[in-house]
Motif scaffolding. Sequence first.
Motif: not given
Length: 278
Positions: A12-15, A55-62, A247-250, A262-272
Amino acid sequence: MRFRAKIVDLACLNHFSRVINTIAKLAKTCTLRLTVSKLYFILSDKVANGGVSMWCELCQGNFFDEFQMEGVAAEHNEIYLELVPENLARALKTAQSAKAVKIKLTNKHCPCLRVAVELPSLSSSSRIVTHDIPVGVIPRRLWNDFREPSVPDFDVSIYLPVLKTMKSVVERMKNLSNSIVIEANLNGEMNLKIETDLVSVTTHFKDLGNPPWSNSAQDRDLESMAEARIDIKKLQQLLAGQQVNPTKALCNIVSKRIVHFILLHEDVSLQYFIPALA
């Protein structure tokens, strides 16, 4: 107003470090918005002035094993801080083999995020390296400046090719021009084009696929291209900074106005958002 969090799990720390490194490559300063369940990293240069926004969003629980916060007020249970992400990235670099990392909002001489890295040591006592990262507390009246950017009605939405491939194409092109045209259609085709007085270069991508929601542009001819000319350095910055392997980029293209990634990872989404050049 209080905030403290702890990461024990090394993966988690490295991620988390990779996410922060990515953000540091995209923004010199940004806003960190803390809520009970999420962290947001926000860059809101006004797109109207030609700035990019993020706009980058992370779920803290992950990411965090412990996470406690009290916002500025019960009904506004959030904290908004301004910080230099590079400083946070540097602090986390020392944490690559850490037993634990604690992050806490403190206010000794000025508001700081204190990052305490507990390193393994041979003796029974552990070594702790502490970094104090100055932050600015953003007052409640300014919070509305940091709302999630609205996505304008796009003409075309398309999945991106492998980002590494796209990055090497863009890096070669940036020696030829300061701007690049991205065009795509609803038939899964995308072109990256450079046109100068001396040279014109186009790279074609096929069979990329279009996300299911792109049906909102149903009345559009599948073959017809939507295009926007953008600053090639800003695109390169986005591609070069990627350390989270989405895992998805569009991307969504609003013709001649904006390209929204929009770049999506299991627990991170980044919009640019990169505005089109006139």
